[in-house]
Design an enzyme around this catalytic site. Structure first.
Site, mmCIF file in Angstrom:
data_model
loop_
_atom_site.group_PDB
_atom_site.id
_atom_site.type_symbol
_atom_site.label_atom_id
_atom_site.label_comp_id
_atom_site.label_asym_id
_atom_site.label_seq_id
_atom_site.Cartn_x
_atom_site.Cartn_y
_atom_site.Cartn_z
ATOM 1 N N ASP A 36 92.633 14.821 32.577
ATOM 2 C CA ASP A 36 93.119 13.744 33.449
ATOM 3 C C ASP A 36 94.623 13.616 33.225
ATOM 4 O O ASP A 36 95.144 13.969 32.160
ATOM 5 C CB ASP A 36 92.425 12.414 33.109
ATOM 6 C CG ASP A 36 92.517 11.377 34.220
ATOM 7 O OD1 ASP A 36 91.474 11.105 34.873
ATOM 8 O OD2 ASP A 36 93.624 10.842 34.455
ATOM 9 N N VAL A 63 96.407 18.024 38.086
ATOM 10 C CA VAL A 63 95.754 19.116 38.829
ATOM 11 C C VAL A 63 96.664 19.753 39.878
ATOM 12 O O VAL A 63 96.317 20.775 40.461
ATOM 13 C CB VAL A 63 94.412 18.680 39.484
ATOM 14 C CG1 VAL A 63 93.391 18.270 38.430
ATOM 15 C CG2 VAL A 63 94.617 17.589 40.522
ATOM 16 N N ASN A 89 86.816 16.462 40.128
ATOM 17 C CA ASN A 89 86.555 15.070 40.492
ATOM 18 C C ASN A 89 87.835 14.259 40.718
ATOM 19 O O ASN A 89 87.803 13.248 41.417
ATOM 20 C CB ASN A 89 85.695 14.442 39.381
ATOM 21 C CG ASN A 89 85.620 12.946 39.493
ATOM 22 O OD1 ASN A 89 84.878 12.412 40.326
ATOM 23 N ND2 ASN A 89 86.401 12.243 38.681
ATOM 24 N N TYR A 155 93.219 11.439 53.688
ATOM 25 C CA TYR A 155 92.043 11.440 52.810
ATOM 26 C C TYR A 155 90.849 12.051 53.552
ATOM 27 O O TYR A 155 90.107 12.863 52.990
ATOM 28 C CB TYR A 155 91.721 10.009 52.371
ATOM 29 C CG TYR A 155 90.628 9.915 51.324
ATOM 30 C CD1 TYR A 155 90.908 10.056 49.972
ATOM 31 C CD2 TYR A 155 89.300 9.673 51.685
ATOM 32 C CE1 TYR A 155 89.910 9.964 49.002
ATOM 33 C CE2 TYR A 155 88.289 9.578 50.728
ATOM 34 C CZ TYR A 155 88.599 9.717 49.388
ATOM 35 O OH TYR A 155 87.609 9.626 48.444
ATOM 36 N N LYS A 159 88.923 15.432 52.252
ATOM 37 C CA LYS A 159 87.527 15.502 51.809
ATOM 38 C C LYS A 159 86.696 16.405 52.719
ATOM 39 O O LYS A 159 85.733 17.027 52.255
ATOM 40 C CB LYS A 159 86.935 14.090 51.700
ATOM 41 C CG LYS A 159 87.592 13.257 50.579
ATOM 42 C CD LYS A 159 87.428 13.878 49.181
ATOM 43 C CE LYS A 159 87.961 12.999 48.076
ATOM 44 N NZ LYS A 159 87.783 13.574 46.734
HETATM 45 P P1 NAD Z 1 89.435 6.491 39.640
HETATM 46 O O1 NAD Z 1 90.800 6.165 40.139
HETATM 47 O O2 NAD Z 1 88.699 5.477 38.837
HETATM 48 O O3 NAD Z 1 89.465 7.875 38.851
HETATM 49 C C1 NAD Z 1 90.218 8.965 39.319
HETATM 50 C C2 NAD Z 1 90.878 9.649 38.133
HETATM 51 O O4 NAD Z 1 91.634 10.766 38.642
HETATM 52 C C3 NAD Z 1 91.865 8.759 37.374
HETATM 53 O O5 NAD Z 1 91.578 8.746 35.992
HETATM 54 C C4 NAD Z 1 93.222 9.386 37.648
HETATM 55 O O6 NAD Z 1 94.128 9.278 36.550
HETATM 56 C C5 NAD Z 1 92.839 10.835 37.899
HETATM 57 N N1 NAD Z 1 93.874 11.555 38.644
HETATM 58 C C6 NAD Z 1 94.567 11.128 39.725
HETATM 59 N N2 NAD Z 1 95.483 12.045 40.073
HETATM 60 C C7 NAD Z 1 95.354 13.077 39.206
HETATM 61 C C8 NAD Z 1 96.013 14.323 39.048
HETATM 62 N N3 NAD Z 1 97.027 14.679 39.841
HETATM 63 N N4 NAD Z 1 95.610 15.153 38.050
HETATM 64 C C9 NAD Z 1 94.614 14.786 37.214
HETATM 65 N N5 NAD Z 1 93.968 13.612 37.302
HETATM 66 C C10 NAD Z 1 94.333 12.770 38.289
HETATM 67 O O7 NAD Z 1 88.623 6.848 40.968
HETATM 68 P P2 NAD Z 1 87.142 7.346 41.285
HETATM 69 O O8 NAD Z 1 86.668 6.488 42.398
HETATM 70 O O9 NAD Z 1 86.313 7.508 40.087
HETATM 71 O O10 NAD Z 1 87.476 8.777 41.932
HETATM 72 C C11 NAD Z 1 86.852 9.978 41.577
HETATM 73 C C12 NAD Z 1 86.636 10.800 42.827
HETATM 74 O O11 NAD Z 1 85.686 10.147 43.667
HETATM 75 C C13 NAD Z 1 87.862 11.021 43.694
HETATM 76 O O12 NAD Z 1 87.901 12.370 44.113
HETATM 77 C C14 NAD Z 1 87.610 10.120 44.886
HETATM 78 O O13 NAD Z 1 88.262 10.563 46.047
HETATM 79 C C15 NAD Z 1 86.127 10.186 45.004
HETATM 80 N N6 NAD Z 1 85.458 9.105 45.743
HETATM 81 C C16 NAD Z 1 85.615 7.794 45.357
HETATM 82 C C17 NAD Z 1 84.909 6.803 46.035
HETATM 83 C C18 NAD Z 1 84.994 5.344 45.626
HETATM 84 O O14 NAD Z 1 84.567 4.482 46.391
HETATM 85 N N7 NAD Z 1 85.481 5.022 44.437
HETATM 86 C C19 NAD Z 1 84.069 7.159 47.104
HETATM 87 C C20 NAD Z 1 83.947 8.485 47.466
HETATM 88 C C21 NAD Z 1 84.629 9.459 46.763
#
Ligand code: NAD
Length: 253
Positions: A36, A63, A89, A155, A159
């Site tokens: 992360d 990433v 993720n 976004y 996706k």
């Molecule tokens: P979150 O913000 O709690 O966690 C995301 C993590 O990704 C964070 O720890 C952040 O530091 C890390 N991150 C961001 N940019 C980065 C980079 N350049 N390199 C490495 N790490 C990086 O969010 P989440 O909701 O747990 O998101 C996880 C995944 O789920 C994402 O791909 C998001 O698009 C997807 N998602 C989220 C939801 C929702 O409602 N929360 C719904 C559908 C999909």
């Protein structure tokens, strides 16, 4: 234990769904590389796993940087001997910017993290997994990758691209023993909204139009981690190149 002796790399593993996946995979016997960009949170997740008898190694990873992605995969091989599971993720939102307002900067940033990041990690992982004759890749997509208006244009496009990557890799490398699937979560209670400080009023109105159809509250990220565990384990051995939707029925209407 479902992942005994397996080695997993999880990006975005310091928060939300990625964190819950890291904790659950470690509980199930996997050695986990916690990758992360958030260094303090990486340290905290690694400590949590190691202090409860699991095995984790943290790698501060952006990433969008090729060298970081390489280091994250190399850590799995050098410290734990192999790479069985890669979970792409890490992801960010897009301030719900609609087509008329999206900037090149936002577009490129979202694409770089949400799409190019997974591609880079997959590109690095495939030769290792092919040589082993097995491997599992899981990408966190979104219902925004299946439908048109769950977020802004960047976004949504990112996706949809993740879904395309998933099907492409799943089909093309299935013969070599590699499975690649995606999870499409609905709304999940994580920190992803914290950065959404300037949500576009028109964009948010459009993106929220169907929210009343979501059944119940936003999911607990643990409810998505358990889907990832299923996809990572041999329980899903015949599931490849597809998307598992986990949205409580939201998109079934
Ligand atoms: P979150 O913000 O709690 O966690 C995301 C993590 O990704 C964070 O720890 C952040 O530091 C890390 N991150 C961001 N940019 C980065 C980079 N350049 N390199 C490495 N790490 C990086 O969010 P989440 O909701 O747990 O998101 C996880 C995944 O789920 C994402 O791909 C998001 O698009 C997807 N998602 C989220 C939801 C929702 O409602 N929360 C719904 C559908 C999909």
């Amino acid at each position: 234990m479902k992942l005994q002796g397996k080695t997993a790399v999880i990006t975005g593993a310091a928060s939300g769904m990625g964190k819950e996946m890291a904790l659950l995979f470690a509980q199930e016997g996997a050695q986990v590389v916690v990758a992360d960009i958030n260094e303090a949170a990486v340290t905290s997740v690694v400590e949590e796993i190691n202090s409860s008898g699991g095995q984790a190694k943290g790698v501060v990873t952006n990433v969008t940087k090729e060298e970081d992605v390489a280091r994250m995969i190399d850590t799995a091989v050098n410290d734990f001997g192999k790479l069985d599971i890669l979970v792409n993720n890490a992801g960010i939102m897009d301030q719900m910017l609609p087509a008329e307002s999206v900037t090149d900067e936002m577009w490129n940033r979202v694409m770089d993290i949400n799409v190019t990041g997974p591609m880079r990690a997959i590109r690095k992982a495939i030769p290792l997994m092919s040589k082993q004759g097995h491997g599992v890749i899981i990408n966190t997509a979104s219902v925004g990758g299946l439908f048109g208006s769950r977020a802004g244009i960047a976004y949504t496009a990112s996706k949809h691209a993740v879904v395309g990557i998933t099907k492409n890799v799943g089909f093309q490398y299935g013969k070599l023993g590699i499975r690649c699937n995606a999870i499409a979560p609905g709304a999940v209670a994580t920190n992803i909204g914290a950065g959404m400080t300037h949500a576009d009023p028109f964009g948010i109105e459009q993106a929220m139009a169907g929210m009343s159809l979501q059944r119940g509250e936003a999911a607990d990220p643990k409810q998505i981690a358990s889907v990832a565990l299923f996809l990572a384990s041999d329980d899903s051995s015949f599931i490849n190149g597809t998307v598992v939707t986990a949205d409580g029925g939201w998109s079934a209407y």
